[in-house]
Scaffold this motif. Sequence first.
Motif, mmCIF file in Angstrom:
data_model
loop_
_atom_site.group_PDB
_atom_site.id
_atom_site.type_symbol
_atom_site.label_atom_id
_atom_site.label_comp_id
_atom_site.label_asym_id
_atom_site.label_seq_id
_atom_site.Cartn_x
_atom_site.Cartn_y
_atom_site.Cartn_z
ATOM 1 N N THR A 113 0.832 -1.218 0.000
ATOM 2 C CA THR A 113 0.000 0.000 0.000
ATOM 3 C C THR A 113 0.860 1.259 0.000
ATOM 4 O O THR A 113 0.461 2.282 -0.522
ATOM 5 N N HIS A 114 2.046 1.177 0.638
ATOM 6 C CA HIS A 114 2.976 2.315 0.647
ATOM 7 C C HIS A 114 4.358 1.828 1.057
ATOM 8 O O HIS A 114 4.526 0.655 1.370
ATOM 9 N N HIS A 115 5.327 2.731 1.044
ATOM 10 C CA HIS A 115 6.725 2.318 1.113
ATOM 11 C C HIS A 115 7.278 2.133 2.533
ATOM 12 O O HIS A 115 8.430 1.737 2.688
ATOM 13 N N HIS A 116 6.519 2.441 3.583
ATOM 14 C CA HIS A 116 7.094 2.374 4.936
ATOM 15 C C HIS A 116 7.622 0.962 5.253
ATOM 16 O O HIS A 116 7.026 -0.042 4.838
ATOM 17 N N ALA A 117 8.717 0.945 6.024
ATOM 18 C CA ALA A 117 9.420 -0.313 6.296
ATOM 19 C C ALA A 117 8.515 -1.369 6.925
ATOM 20 O O ALA A 117 8.669 -2.568 6.652
ATOM 21 N N ASP A 118 7.570 -0.930 7.756
ATOM 22 C CA ASP A 118 6.695 -1.907 8.411
ATOM 23 C C ASP A 118 5.577 -2.399 7.475
ATOM 24 O O ASP A 118 4.638 -3.051 7.923
ATOM 25 N N HIS A 119 5.693 -2.083 6.194
ATOM 26 C CA HIS A 119 4.738 -2.604 5.195
ATOM 27 C C HIS A 119 5.452 -3.339 4.056
ATOM 28 O O HIS A 119 4.830 -4.099 3.330
ATOM 29 N N VAL A 120 6.759 -3.096 3.912
ATOM 30 C CA VAL A 120 7.510 -3.711 2.802
ATOM 31 C C VAL A 120 8.675 -4.574 3.297
ATOM 32 O O VAL A 120 9.391 -5.156 2.475
ATOM 33 N N GLY A 144 -1.647 11.295 1.637
ATOM 34 C CA GLY A 144 -1.947 11.901 2.944
ATOM 35 C C GLY A 144 -0.960 11.351 3.965
ATOM 36 O O GLY A 144 -0.071 12.050 4.448
ATOM 37 N N HIS A 145 -1.084 10.064 4.268
ATOM 38 C CA HIS A 145 -0.111 9.412 5.160
ATOM 39 C C HIS A 145 1.262 9.448 4.489
ATOM 40 O O HIS A 145 2.254 9.853 5.098
ATOM 41 N N THR A 146 1.321 9.005 3.227
ATOM 42 C CA THR A 146 2.501 9.218 2.381
ATOM 43 C C THR A 146 1.998 9.698 1.023
ATOM 44 O O THR A 146 0.809 9.558 0.717
ATOM 45 N N GLY A 182 -4.197 -0.028 4.264
ATOM 46 C CA GLY A 182 -2.872 0.325 4.785
ATOM 47 C C GLY A 182 -2.970 1.276 5.968
ATOM 48 O O GLY A 182 -3.686 1.006 6.938
ATOM 49 N N ASP A 183 -2.249 2.384 5.886
ATOM 50 C CA ASP A 183 -2.242 3.364 6.976
ATOM 51 C C ASP A 183 -3.054 4.610 6.617
ATOM 52 O O ASP A 183 -2.780 5.698 7.134
ATOM 53 N N THR A 184 -4.029 4.474 5.702
ATOM 54 C CA THR A 184 -4.903 5.618 5.396
ATOM 55 C C THR A 184 -6.113 5.593 6.314
ATOM 56 O O THR A 184 -6.279 6.474 7.157
HETATM 57 ZN ZN LIG Z 1 2.891 3.881 7.182
#
Ligand SMILES: [Zn+2]
Length: 253
Positions: free
Chosen positions: A53-60, A111-113, A130-132
């Motif tokens: 959903t986005h690039h943050h380390a806790d998602h990839v 928004g979040h990223t 994700g984190d939205t």
């Molecule tokens: Zn995030």
Amino acid sequence: MDIHIIPCLKDNYAYIVENKKTKNACVIDPSESAPIKDFLNKNKLNLKFILNTHHHADHVGGNLELKKEFNSKILGFEKDKERIPGIDIVLKNRQIWNFENSDVLIEHVPGHTSGHIFYYFKNEEAAFTGDTLFSFGCGRLFEGSYLEMVNSLKKIKSLPSKTKIFCGHEYTMSNLKFCIEIDKNNAELKKKYNQISNNIKNKLPSVPSDLSDEMNLNIFLKFDDYKFKKQLGFQDLNEVDFFKKIRDLKDNF
Ligand SMILES: [Zn+2]
């Protein structure tokens, strides 16, 4: 298709979508590889795709190890192509991607990223946000404006109301505490709090939530609800200023 909830790290969720007939699977936001690998091997699944959903380390965080082990293809939004490790398939806003004959709508929700997207599996009526959008909360704004986040949340609100929301973190109890703090006399919120605190006590996840419950109870989605704004004395604030007020209050909660 079945959707499996895989707790990762401290409070993250990854999700495995499985076609029970073909045993093909995809994973959404693997924070780490080990719990995903365990599940796939135990159930003898082929991991065809890794969806971010986005690039943050806790998602990839699990991308590269899983790709290596299962020879999977990694998907992410075009704006994040430099930031998502191992990306193979670059997605565009409003693209329909297909997994095992199920249409998956991609929507850009900054928004979040700045490169955040959600995945909406039409047949499964499931959105991976994700984190939205969180269950009774929303993500912090790291790279976007309040206006962008409001527009992103509107896109999620426009999905069918029976959509199940699969979000990136188990933050539901703290989100509900905050909702109750603001929307003090809402009996439905208190009922939801009791119900979910029982789940958490029994080590059950609070996800997925129903979009209809989110529309009804999540105060981050009520920027267009005049009656609610009036109840808080914020009737003079426009949608974006109201959202900003609520987001700022939560950041200091
Ligand atoms: Zn995030």
